[in-house]
Design a protein around this motif. Structure first.
Motif, mmCIF file in Angstrom:
data_model
loop_
_atom_site.group_PDB
_atom_site.id
_atom_site.type_symbol
_atom_site.label_atom_id
_atom_site.label_comp_id
_atom_site.label_asym_id
_atom_site.label_seq_id
_atom_site.Cartn_x
_atom_site.Cartn_y
_atom_site.Cartn_z
ATOM 1 N N ALA A 130 -44.822 -11.254 57.279
ATOM 2 C CA ALA A 130 -44.809 -10.087 58.218
ATOM 3 C C ALA A 130 -44.145 -9.646 59.275
ATOM 4 O O ALA A 130 -43.553 -8.848 59.719
ATOM 5 C CB ALA A 130 -46.304 -9.790 58.154
ATOM 6 N N ALA A 131 -44.199 -10.918 60.131
ATOM 7 C CA ALA A 131 -43.568 -10.663 61.402
ATOM 8 C C ALA A 131 -41.979 -10.576 61.503
ATOM 9 O O ALA A 131 -41.376 -9.944 62.125
ATOM 10 C CB ALA A 131 -43.676 -12.043 62.269
ATOM 11 N N GLN A 132 -41.303 -11.194 60.268
ATOM 12 C CA GLN A 132 -40.047 -10.925 60.091
ATOM 13 C C GLN A 132 -39.344 -9.477 59.402
ATOM 14 O O GLN A 132 -38.366 -9.272 59.533
ATOM 15 C CB GLN A 132 -39.396 -12.323 59.349
ATOM 16 N N ALA A 133 -40.607 -8.989 58.879
ATOM 17 C CA ALA A 133 -40.126 -7.733 58.152
ATOM 18 C C ALA A 133 -39.898 -6.552 58.959
ATOM 19 O O ALA A 133 -40.919 -6.263 60.031
ATOM 20 C CB ALA A 133 -41.274 -7.279 57.143
ATOM 21 N N GLU A 134 -39.024 -5.670 58.802
ATOM 22 C CA GLU A 134 -38.616 -4.729 59.409
ATOM 23 C C GLU A 134 -39.470 -3.327 59.032
ATOM 24 O O GLU A 134 -39.474 -2.450 59.715
ATOM 25 C CB GLU A 134 -37.124 -4.059 59.127
ATOM 26 N N ALA A 135 -40.127 -3.444 57.948
ATOM 27 C CA ALA A 135 -40.755 -2.071 57.229
ATOM 28 C C ALA A 135 -41.692 -2.991 56.330
ATOM 29 O O ALA A 135 -41.704 -4.201 55.825
ATOM 30 C CB ALA A 135 -40.060 -1.398 56.614
ATOM 31 N N PHE A 136 -42.746 -2.145 55.890
ATOM 32 C CA PHE A 136 -43.825 -2.703 54.845
ATOM 33 C C PHE A 136 -43.210 -3.084 53.482
ATOM 34 O O PHE A 136 -43.460 -3.881 52.820
ATOM 35 C CB PHE A 136 -45.001 -1.896 54.897
ATOM 36 N N THR A 137 -42.317 -1.833 53.134
ATOM 37 C CA THR A 137 -41.505 -2.108 51.823
ATOM 38 C C THR A 137 -40.139 -2.216 52.037
ATOM 39 O O THR A 137 -39.332 -1.446 52.660
ATOM 40 C CB THR A 137 -41.795 -1.050 50.982
ATOM 41 N N THR A 138 -39.542 -3.667 51.694
ATOM 42 C CA THR A 138 -38.144 -4.054 51.814
ATOM 43 C C THR A 138 -37.612 -4.487 50.526
ATOM 44 O O THR A 138 -38.721 -4.882 49.633
ATOM 45 C CB THR A 138 -37.931 -4.847 52.929
ATOM 46 N N ASP A 139 -36.379 -4.434 50.329
ATOM 47 C CA ASP A 139 -35.854 -4.993 49.076
ATOM 48 C C ASP A 139 -36.161 -6.627 49.212
ATOM 49 O O ASP A 139 -36.223 -7.062 50.097
ATOM 50 C CB ASP A 139 -34.686 -4.554 48.598
ATOM 51 N N ALA A 140 -35.358 -7.203 48.291
ATOM 52 C CA ALA A 140 -35.552 -8.920 48.342
ATOM 53 C C ALA A 140 -34.767 -9.542 49.225
ATOM 54 O O ALA A 140 -34.899 -10.525 49.781
ATOM 55 C CB ALA A 140 -34.957 -9.254 46.895
ATOM 56 N N ASP A 141 -33.775 -8.582 50.021
ATOM 57 C CA ASP A 141 -32.856 -9.171 50.916
ATOM 58 C C ASP A 141 -33.419 -8.425 52.318
ATOM 59 O O ASP A 141 -32.827 -8.911 53.454
ATOM 60 C CB ASP A 141 -31.558 -8.608 50.913
ATOM 61 N N GLY A 142 -34.566 -7.843 52.413
ATOM 62 C CA GLY A 142 -35.350 -7.467 53.710
ATOM 63 C C GLY A 142 -34.615 -6.072 54.249
ATOM 64 O O GLY A 142 -34.884 -5.640 55.270
ATOM 65 N N GLN A 143 -33.848 -5.262 53.366
ATOM 66 C CA GLN A 143 -33.314 -4.049 53.650
ATOM 67 C C GLN A 143 -34.537 -3.040 53.378
ATOM 68 O O GLN A 143 -35.136 -2.855 52.554
ATOM 69 C CB GLN A 143 -32.276 -3.834 52.749
ATOM 70 N N THR A 144 -34.456 -2.041 54.647
ATOM 71 C CA THR A 144 -35.766 -1.107 54.700
ATOM 72 C C THR A 144 -34.999 0.044 53.805
ATOM 73 O O THR A 144 -35.832 1.082 53.386
ATOM 74 C CB THR A 144 -35.824 -0.876 55.937
ATOM 75 N N ASP A 145 -34.030 0.272 53.565
ATOM 76 C CA ASP A 145 -33.246 1.273 52.880
ATOM 77 C C ASP A 145 -32.502 0.762 51.525
ATOM 78 O O ASP A 145 -31.781 -0.010 51.646
ATOM 79 C CB ASP A 145 -32.227 1.871 53.687
ATOM 80 N N PHE A 146 -33.266 1.104 50.340
ATOM 81 C CA PHE A 146 -32.569 0.985 49.196
ATOM 82 C C PHE A 146 -33.040 1.593 47.961
ATOM 83 O O PHE A 146 -33.928 2.210 48.074
ATOM 84 C CB PHE A 146 -33.147 -0.770 48.790
ATOM 85 N N THR A 147 -32.055 1.556 46.991
ATOM 86 C CA THR A 147 -32.028 2.526 45.698
ATOM 87 C C THR A 147 -32.111 1.364 44.639
ATOM 88 O O THR A 147 -31.042 0.491 44.568
ATOM 89 C CB THR A 147 -31.203 3.378 45.605
ATOM 90 N N VAL A 148 -33.044 1.784 43.762
ATOM 91 C CA VAL A 148 -32.953 1.111 42.129
ATOM 92 C C VAL A 148 -32.788 2.125 41.146
ATOM 93 O O VAL A 148 -33.735 3.203 41.090
ATOM 94 C CB VAL A 148 -34.183 0.328 42.235
ATOM 95 N N GLN A 149 -31.870 1.995 40.256
ATOM 96 C CA GLN A 149 -31.953 2.699 38.883
ATOM 97 C C GLN A 149 -32.690 1.938 37.894
ATOM 98 O O GLN A 149 -32.179 0.738 37.391
ATOM 99 C CB GLN A 149 -30.336 3.089 38.535
#
Length: 197
Positions: A130-149
């Motif tokens: 949690a301390a390392q997370a930039e947002a509550f929901t990130t992708d597997a690489d820790g990105q806060t902005d991601f899209t999945v098809q």
């Protein structure tokens, strides 16, 4: 014989129906782990319905296969077949439309307050994640902005506790055949007994 059938026939039929329903439709499952906190807690006992039609935001039981081993996991359906699912700084967008995830409000608020450090006081690893997370929901690489098809015939499943959940962000989407059923009812602990909505 007729007397026996008349007296015991209805009872035997009822018992048979109950046993068949229990074996094939209403299946008990147990939550293992913290990925669905606070909606469901580790050790909660649930009833899964195998005949339910799966819809977005349902809580389901799915078969997850990793390194040749299959186990059942409890997750929430976020993406349906063919969906485009996006997250930007904890805001969910599905097919271009912003969607509210009210079931996350409690933990998102706590994340904003202290990055869930108090909530995760029982587990040092969770506190570090949690301390390392930039947002509550990130992708597997820790990105806060991601899209999945989401591919056709597949489902995108996430746990409600996004910080600690291992889900479609890591293991990929789930085929319809991998979804065993929908969680409908919690029967244990007795203090939280009731329908899962």
């Amino acid at each position: 014989m007729k007397k026996f059938i008349k007296e015991w026939g209805p009872f035997t039929l009822l018992l048979t129906v109950i046993v068949l329903l229990r074996l094939f439709i209403f299946i008990p499952v147990e939550v293992d782990g913290h990925s669905m906190d606070p909606t469901l807690a580790e050790g909660d006992r649930l009833i899964m319905v195998t005949t339910a039609k799966i819809q977005r935001f349902d809580i389901v039981v799915a078969d997850e296969t990793e390194e040749g081993e299959t186990k059942q996991v409890v997750k929430r359906v976020i993406g349906m077949p063919g969906d485009t699912v996006s997250y930007t700084n904890d805001v969910l967008t599905i097919n271009g439309k912003e969607v509210d995830e009210a079931y996350l409000d409690d933990y998102k608020e706590k994340f904003a307050q202290d990055k869930l450090q108090n909530t995760y006081s029982y587990n040092v690893l969770f506190q570090e994640l949690a301390a390392q997370a930039e947002a509550f929901t990130t992708d597997a690489d820790g990105q806060t902005d991601f899209t999945v098809q989401v591919p056709e015939g597949q489902y995108y499943l996430l746990g409600d506790d996004r910080i600690v959940s291992k889900d479609s962000r890591e293991v990929g989407t789930f085929a319809k055949s991998a979804i065993a059923g929908e969680v409908k009812f919690r029967f244990w602990p007795l203090t939280n007994i009731g329908i899962i909505s």
